[in-house]
Design an enzyme around this catalytic site. Structure first.
Site, PDB file in Angstrom:
ATOM      1  N   ALA A  17      -7.940   2.872  12.056  1.00  0.00           N
ATOM      2  CA  ALA A  17      -7.491   3.148  10.701  1.00  0.00           C
ATOM      3  C   ALA A  17      -7.886   1.996   9.794  1.00  0.00           C
ATOM      4  CB  ALA A  17      -5.979   3.345  10.674  1.00  0.00           C
ATOM      5  N   ASP A  68      -6.139  -3.835   0.811  1.00  0.00           N
ATOM      6  CA  ASP A  68      -6.009  -3.508   2.230  1.00  0.00           C
ATOM      7  C   ASP A  68      -7.380  -3.217   2.842  1.00  0.00           C
ATOM      8  OD1 ASP A  68      -4.186  -3.369   4.374  1.00  0.00           O
ATOM      9  OD2 ASP A  68      -4.230  -1.188   4.372  1.00  0.00           O
ATOM     10  N   LEU A  97      -4.196   3.879   7.431  1.00  0.00           N
ATOM     11  CA  LEU A  97      -2.744   3.926   7.571  1.00  0.00           C
ATOM     12  C   LEU A  97      -2.120   2.959   6.585  1.00  0.00           C
ATOM     13  CD1 LEU A  97      -2.297   4.086  11.465  1.00  0.00           C
ATOM     14  CD2 LEU A  97      -1.780   5.894   9.807  1.00  0.00           C
ATOM     15  N   HIS A 144       0.811  -1.223   0.000  1.00  0.00           N
ATOM     16  CA  HIS A 144       0.000   0.000   0.000  1.00  0.00           C
ATOM     17  C   HIS A 144       0.849   1.281   0.000  1.00  0.00           C
ATOM     18  CE1 HIS A 144       0.812  -0.546   4.254  1.00  0.00           C
ATOM     19  NE2 HIS A 144      -0.090  -1.507   4.377  1.00  0.00           N
TER      20      HIS A 144
END
Length: 326
Positions: free
Chosen positions: A243, A227, A199, A154
């Site tokens: 997050a 993610d 995050l 990511h």
């Protein structure tokens, strides 16, 4: 939560790299085996889904356990979380010297290391932590262990995009659906938007544009990593909100929009379905998804309901017209 969200993942995705940052974390081969069984038992009838398991790297991880899990086919990678970098990362690495033996063994057997690429030093600004990680940790690690396969998970910055492009066949990177669409203004302008908090945190618009350019370029070592993270509204909207962004439901529709806007629909299959498999040494899936562009916006759920409460689905901020055929 697993029973609630897995049907959405397995609808569009036939396999996924499974992150190990549970509570407690998936540290040993036995943990991964148990987690895999829980996942497989939750796959809906008629869905074809293969979980590709990972282990959570800690300073007490045993190289022999990792090697045995890899050689048995149980795991596909090991995940590195710098301690405190993201959700449930308190068991992550603080002293990289303590994991050198495991990393050396992984390089020997060809097992990929997946990195959450941020430093956690308090004196480093949160928007600079990816670039600092590349300079302080990733580049020295790749110099010391040139045979170690690494995936920069990511990525969120132009520095990250440029670094993977400059790398060799041992370095890959994933990009999330949401980091191709939102920037930090989306989180902060007009009031704080907890549903856009993730995050690594979204960065400036110039960084988002660099990610879009890289994803739609057809680069062979860059691929989708959603993610997707299903936190309940209660946990997202608390005084210390979790997050993560839940994108399993609409990732493919969102990506088709992004790639079409860059006249790059011919690159979408490689990004979502081919490049990642090739990097992991897997054969491409044989089944296909069919995308249909509607003349009117499609309707997708804005929330899903779980026993723990509602989970908000990522809102890209624009209408979606590409539908995945059932």
């Amino acid at each position: 939560m697993l029973n609630s969200v897995l049907p959405y993942s397995s609808h569009d995705f036939a396999r996924a790299i499974i992150m190990p940052n549970l509570v407690p974390p998936v540290v040993r081969a036995s943990d991964a085996a148990a987690y895999k069984e829980r996942i497989l038992s939750a796959v809906p009838e008629g869905h074809d889904f293969s979980p590709l398991m990972t282990l959570y790297l800690t300073e007490t991880t045993e190289a022999d356990d990792v090697e045995q899990a890899a050689k048995s086919g149980l795991i596909s990678a090991v995940k590195l979380y710098p301690a405190g970098a993201t959700t449930n990362s308190d068991n992550g690495v603080r002293d990289f010297d303590k994991v050198s033996g495991v990393l050396e063994r992984m390089a020997e057997i060809g097992l990929p290391l997946l990195v959450h690429g941020e430093v956690t030093d308090f004196d480093v600004d949160i928007f600079d932590r990816e670039a600092v990680f590349i300079e302080r940790i990733l580049e020295p690690l790749r110099t010391r262990l040139p045979d170690l396969k690494i995936v920069m998970e990511h990525i969120t910055t132009k520095e990250g995009a440029d670094y993977v492009k400059s790398g060799n066949e041992k370095l890959g990177a994933t990009i999330t659906t949401h980091h191709l669409i939102i920037n930090r203004n989306d989180i902060l302008v007009g009031g704080i938007k907890p549903d856009y908090y993730c995050l690594p945190v979204a960065k400036r618009e110039e960084h988002r544009q660099a990610l879009v350019s890289l994803a739609t370029s057809g680069h062979s070592r860059v691929f989708l990593g959603t993610d997707s993270a299903p936190h309940t509204q209660t946990n997202k909207y608390s005084c210390c909100g979790c997050a993560g962004i839940f994108t399993s439901i609409n990732s493919i529709s969102c990506l088709a929009h992004v790639f079409e806007n860059k006249n790059a629909l011919d690159k979408l299959e490689a990004f979502t379905s081919l490049n990642g498999a090739a990097f992991y040494g897997l054969a491409p899936n044989t089944k296909m998804l069919t995308l249909i562009k509607e003349t009117a916006p499609i309707t997708l759920s804005k929330q899903i309901w779980t026993e723990d409460g509602p989970v908000t689905v990522f809102d890209p901020g624009f209408d979606l017209f590409w539908r995945v055929e059932p």
